[in-house]
Structures are given as structure tokens and as C-alpha cells.
Design a protein around this motif. Structure first.
Motif, PDB file in Angstrom:
ATOM      1  N   LYS A  96      49.239  28.199  34.458  1.00 51.09           N
ATOM      2  CA  LYS A  96      48.864  27.511  35.696  1.00 51.09           C
ATOM      3  C   LYS A  96      47.691  28.221  36.375  1.00 51.09           C
ATOM      4  O   LYS A  96      46.787  27.571  36.914  1.00 51.09           O
ATOM      5  CB  LYS A  96      50.068  27.457  36.644  1.00 51.09           C
ATOM      6  CG  LYS A  96      49.892  26.497  37.824  1.00 51.09           C
ATOM      7  CD  LYS A  96      49.859  25.067  37.353  1.00 51.09           C
ATOM      8  CE  LYS A  96      49.787  24.100  38.520  1.00 51.09           C
ATOM      9  NZ  LYS A  96      49.661  22.699  38.066  1.00 51.09           N
ATOM     10  N   ILE A  97      47.718  29.540  36.370  1.00 51.56           N
ATOM     11  CA  ILE A  97      46.617  30.316  36.962  1.00 51.56           C
ATOM     12  C   ILE A  97      45.310  29.994  36.250  1.00 51.56           C
ATOM     13  O   ILE A  97      44.281  29.762  36.884  1.00 51.56           O
ATOM     14  CB  ILE A  97      46.918  31.828  36.897  1.00 51.56           C
ATOM     15  CG1 ILE A  97      47.995  32.196  37.923  1.00 51.56           C
ATOM     16  CG2 ILE A  97      45.659  32.649  37.155  1.00 51.56           C
ATOM     17  CD1 ILE A  97      48.528  33.609  37.781  1.00 51.56           C
ATOM     18  N   ALA A 150      42.260  28.165  38.105  1.00 54.68           N
ATOM     19  CA  ALA A 150      41.050  29.001  38.170  1.00 54.68           C
ATOM     20  C   ALA A 150      39.876  28.325  37.472  1.00 54.68           C
ATOM     21  O   ALA A 150      38.744  28.364  37.951  1.00 54.68           O
ATOM     22  CB  ALA A 150      41.320  30.365  37.555  1.00 54.68           C
ATOM     23  N   ASP A 151      40.150  27.692  36.340  1.00 54.60           N
ATOM     24  CA  ASP A 151      39.087  26.977  35.621  1.00 54.60           C
ATOM     25  C   ASP A 151      38.556  25.818  36.463  1.00 54.60           C
ATOM     26  O   ASP A 151      37.357  25.557  36.493  1.00 54.60           O
ATOM     27  CB  ASP A 151      39.600  26.450  34.280  1.00 54.60           C
ATOM     28  CG  ASP A 151      39.822  27.562  33.263  1.00 54.60           C
ATOM     29  OD1 ASP A 151      39.236  28.646  33.456  1.00 54.60           O
ATOM     30  OD2 ASP A 151      40.581  27.354  32.303  1.00 54.60           O
ATOM     31  N   GLY A 152      39.489  25.130  37.148  1.00 52.22           N
ATOM     32  CA  GLY A 152      39.083  24.026  38.019  1.00 52.22           C
ATOM     33  C   GLY A 152      38.231  24.495  39.188  1.00 52.22           C
ATOM     34  O   GLY A 152      37.379  23.749  39.684  1.00 52.22           O
ATOM     35  N   VAL A 186      38.666  37.362  37.583  1.00 51.98           N
ATOM     36  CA  VAL A 186      39.529  36.877  38.669  1.00 51.98           C
ATOM     37  C   VAL A 186      40.849  36.379  38.094  1.00 51.98           C
ATOM     38  O   VAL A 186      41.926  36.662  38.628  1.00 51.98           O
ATOM     39  CB  VAL A 186      38.837  35.763  39.475  1.00 51.98           C
ATOM     40  CG1 VAL A 186      39.783  35.213  40.547  1.00 51.98           C
ATOM     41  CG2 VAL A 186      37.556  36.273  40.118  1.00 51.98           C
ATOM     42  N   LYS A 187      40.765  35.636  36.991  1.00 55.74           N
ATOM     43  CA  LYS A 187      41.988  35.124  36.353  1.00 55.74           C
ATOM     44  C   LYS A 187      42.886  36.283  35.905  1.00 55.74           C
ATOM     45  O   LYS A 187      44.104  36.245  36.116  1.00 55.74           O
ATOM     46  CB  LYS A 187      41.631  34.247  35.153  1.00 55.74           C
ATOM     47  CG  LYS A 187      41.091  32.886  35.519  1.00 55.74           C
ATOM     48  CD  LYS A 187      40.987  31.971  34.320  1.00 55.74           C
ATOM     49  CE  LYS A 187      39.751  32.224  33.523  1.00 55.74           C
ATOM     50  NZ  LYS A 187      39.567  31.212  32.440  1.00 55.74           N
ATOM     51  N   LYS A 188      42.268  37.294  35.296  1.00 57.04           N
ATOM     52  CA  LYS A 188      43.049  38.438  34.809  1.00 57.04           C
ATOM     53  C   LYS A 188      43.726  39.161  35.962  1.00 57.04           C
ATOM     54  O   LYS A 188      44.906  39.508  35.882  1.00 57.04           O
ATOM     55  CB  LYS A 188      42.136  39.390  34.046  1.00 57.04           C
ATOM     56  CG  LYS A 188      42.868  40.576  33.437  1.00 57.04           C
ATOM     57  CD  LYS A 188      41.927  41.438  32.613  1.00 57.04           C
ATOM     58  CE  LYS A 188      42.662  42.626  32.004  1.00 57.04           C
ATOM     59  NZ  LYS A 188      41.763  43.467  31.176  1.00 57.04           N
ATOM     60  N   ARG A 189      42.987  39.380  37.055  1.00 59.35           N
ATOM     61  CA  ARG A 189      43.556  40.070  38.206  1.00 59.35           C
ATOM     62  C   ARG A 189      44.669  39.237  38.838  1.00 59.35           C
ATOM     63  O   ARG A 189      45.700  39.782  39.256  1.00 59.35           O
ATOM     64  CB  ARG A 189      42.447  40.370  39.236  1.00 59.35           C
ATOM     65  CG  ARG A 189      42.945  41.110  40.474  1.00 59.35           C
ATOM     66  CD  ARG A 189      43.657  42.392  40.113  1.00 59.35           C
ATOM     67  NE  ARG A 189      44.226  43.081  41.248  1.00 59.35           N
ATOM     68  CZ  ARG A 189      45.315  43.831  41.197  1.00 59.35           C
ATOM     69  NH1 ARG A 189      45.947  44.012  40.035  1.00 59.35           N
ATOM     70  NH2 ARG A 189      45.774  44.433  42.277  1.00 59.35           N
ATOM     71  N   ALA A 190      44.477  37.930  38.902  1.00 59.02           N
ATOM     72  CA  ALA A 190      45.501  37.043  39.479  1.00 59.02           C
ATOM     73  C   ALA A 190      46.796  37.108  38.660  1.00 59.02           C
ATOM     74  O   ALA A 190      47.896  37.139  39.223  1.00 59.02           O
ATOM     75  CB  ALA A 190      44.975  35.605  39.541  1.00 59.02           C
ATOM     76  N   LYS A 191      46.662  37.147  37.347  1.00 53.60           N
ATOM     77  CA  LYS A 191      47.846  37.235  36.490  1.00 53.60           C
ATOM     78  C   LYS A 191      48.566  38.572  36.682  1.00 53.60           C
ATOM     79  O   LYS A 191      49.795  38.639  36.678  1.00 53.60           O
ATOM     80  CB  LYS A 191      47.447  37.053  35.026  1.00 53.60           C
ATOM     81  CG  LYS A 191      46.989  35.639  34.701  1.00 53.60           C
ATOM     82  CD  LYS A 191      46.505  35.516  33.263  1.00 53.60           C
ATOM     83  CE  LYS A 191      45.980  34.125  32.970  1.00 53.60           C
ATOM     84  NZ  LYS A 191      45.508  33.987  31.572  1.00 53.60           N
TER      85      LYS A 191
END
Length: 299
Positions: free
Chosen positions: A111-112, A116-118, A125-130
Motif C-alpha cells: 500500500k505504501i 507513494a507512486d501515485g 521516501v518509500k523505504k523510510r515510510a516502510k
């Protein structure tokens, strides 16, 4: 069929060819191309699996990369209607092996990436969010009442953006994801409390928004630099005004002084505010134009 180097000799006594063998990728057989005799049956390729789709890009790895946060690959086996008993048993076994926590992390990770892609966010950013989500799931002591899954993910992304210096506002994230702004703020407060982070939901600096709004409008670099200068100078004079409003009005002042064709309506749309707000803030800023504009841009 795939060409193989000449490491074999054809067993056909009338051929005895030492090269020109091809591998049938469907059956795994190695076949002599001169006489058609099968030189070796059902060979096993110990190399990595690969794909050759026309739109697959540079990476030909068939297997999915291991997620940096989840640390393992996950495969979901779901029984279909009318499936045989072996498929049903496999699905049941997989469900028993996969823990709820692992399943939650896997779903959240997907989902992240999707949100994030959208939003056009980069991989860091995606890695940090996960990482933040995994830490949140580990530290939370109870289920969050009335929590909305998307709102939690968006709040996680907001925090990741904030830590990495990527400017995003609650209002902007709400508009682009469909999650309610109040829900995102609520989940953000929960996150900061659970993670015991010192990061607060302080407003994004107006000059940071200027860069992205100008990029969305494809305005020249001169407008960006002048707009940033105006926003930095004007922020202290417009306390209480939203960063988006100050950024938009700064850009409007910049394009007017540089004679760049760009209406307040276009700027307002890019900043997710109303055109009247841009005009009103601009009117407040106009008396200070000599002070706000860079020296070379003063008229």
C-alpha cells in the motif's frame, strides 16, 4: 530454442557433430541442429530465472526483490472455487505458516508503494515510510480505535517526507489520496506518540512549496529563484497565513515582475487553493514589493 556452446558430441554415428546444439527451453532437451537427435534430455539450468518481455526494462529477474523492510519474500496462496483438495490444503498450510504480523507488514508495504507512486515520491521516501511502519507496528501497544488504513499510510508518508526534507502538506496529501485531512492529522499524532519522535506537524516552509508549484507549472528557473526569495522574505510578514497561500502569492508576484505569462488561476490550482486567496495575499504583499524582490528584480 536457445543456442548452446559445443561441449557435446552428437551420439548419431552418421553425424558426430561437435557444435550447433540448441536447447529447447520448453522441454529442457538439448538437440543437434544437423540431424535432430536429442543429445541430452531434461537438462536443469542452475542460473537465475529470467524473463524476456518487450516492456520489462533492464531487470530480467523473474523473482520479486526481497523487500528491504519485510526482509523476506511472501507468497499468498488463495484457494479458488472448485479447486482440488491439494490446492485447498496448500492454501490452508500457507495461512497457518504466515503470521498475522507478517501479513500486515506485507500488505502495508504494498500500500505504501502504491500511494507513494501515485504521489510521485522517490524510493528513499518509500523505504523510510516502510521502516517507520514496521517500527510503529512493533511499538504500538494496542489497536488504534477508529483508525483508517489509508490515513495511517498517508500519515506515515507525511512523516517520512518530513524527515527527508520533501515538502508535502496535509491538505495536499488529503486531496491527492482521498483520505480526510483530519484523519491524517489524527494518525500523525498517534504515530509521533507511539514512535516517541520529536518531529512535530509544523507547517512546511513556503519557499519549499514554491519549487514544487513552479515545477508543476513548468515555469522557468528564474521564476523559482525569485519566488523562493519572495517567500523567504514574506513569511515573517504574513504570520498566520498558510504556507501554500504565501508560496502561491510569491510566485504570482514573481511572474508579474518577470512578465511571465501565468494566471493566478493556474497558480491557485497548482497550489490547491482558490484564485481569490492568491489575489488577497498578493495585495497584502504588494506594499512590501521593494523589500521582498531581489535587488536586480525591483522595478
Amino acid at each position: 530454442m536457445m543456442e548452446r556452446p559445443g561441449f557435446l558430441v552428437c551420439t548419431n554415428p552418421n553425424c558426430r557433430c561437435e557444435k550447433g546444439f540448441r536447447e529447447d527451453l520448453r522441454t529442457g532437451d538439448i538437440v543437434c541442429t544437423l540431424c535432430g537427435r536429442v543429445a541430452c534430455e531434461k537438462t536443469i539450468d542452475y542460473g537465475s530465472e529470467w524473463r524476456n518481455f518487450s516492456d520489462s526494462g533492464g531487470d530480467k529477474s523473474r523473482a520479486e526483490n526481497v523487500d528491504d523492510v519485510i526482509d523476506k519474500l511472501t507468497t499468498s496462496v488463495k484457494p479458488v472455487k472448485g479447486a482440488d483438495k491439494h490446492s485447498t490444503a496448500m492454501a490452508r498450510l500457507q495461512a497457518n505458516i504466515s503470521g498475522n504480523e507478517q501479513k500486515t507488514l506485507s500488505q502495508a508495504s504494498s500500500k505504501i508503494s502504491e500511494i507513494a507512486d501515485g504521489l510521485g515520491l522517490k524510493d528513499d521516501v518509500k523505504k523510510r515510510a516502510k521502516q517507520l511502519y514496521k517500527e510503529f507496528e512493533t511499538k504500538k501497544t494496542r489497536k488504534i480505535r477508529g483508525s483508517n488504513g489509508d490515513a495511517i499510510i498517508v500519515a506515515i508518508l507525511y512523516l517520512a517526507c518530513k524527515e527527508l526534507g520533501v515538502s508535502r502538506t496535509f491538505k495536499e496529501l488529503s486531496k491527492e489520496t482521498g483520505a480526510k485531512e483530519q484523519e491524517i492529522k489524527k494518525m500523525y499524532l498517534v504515530l509521533t506518540k507511539q514512535l516517541r519522535t520529536t518531529s512535530r506537524a509544523s507547517p512546511v516552509a513556503p519557499h519549499e512549496l514554491v519549487i514544487r508549484i513552479c515545477s508543476n507549472l513548468e515555469l522557468p528557473g528564474q521564476v523559482k529563484s525569485v519566488g523562493e526569495h519572495i517567500a523567504k522574505k514574506g513569511a515573517s510578514k504574513l504570520e498566520g497565513k498558510s504556507p501554500s497561500s504565501i508560496a502561491a502569492a510569491s510566485i504570482y508576484m514573481a511572474v508579474r515582475h518577470l512578465s511571465i505569462p501565468c494566471s493566478e488561476k493556474d497558480i491557485a490550482k497548482a497550489a490547491s487553493i482558490s484564485p481569490s486567496t492568491v489575489k488577497n495575499i498578493f495585495k497584502e504583499m504588494e506594499p512590501w514589493s521593494d523589500e521582498l524582490l531581489p535587488p536586480l528584480e525591483k522595478s
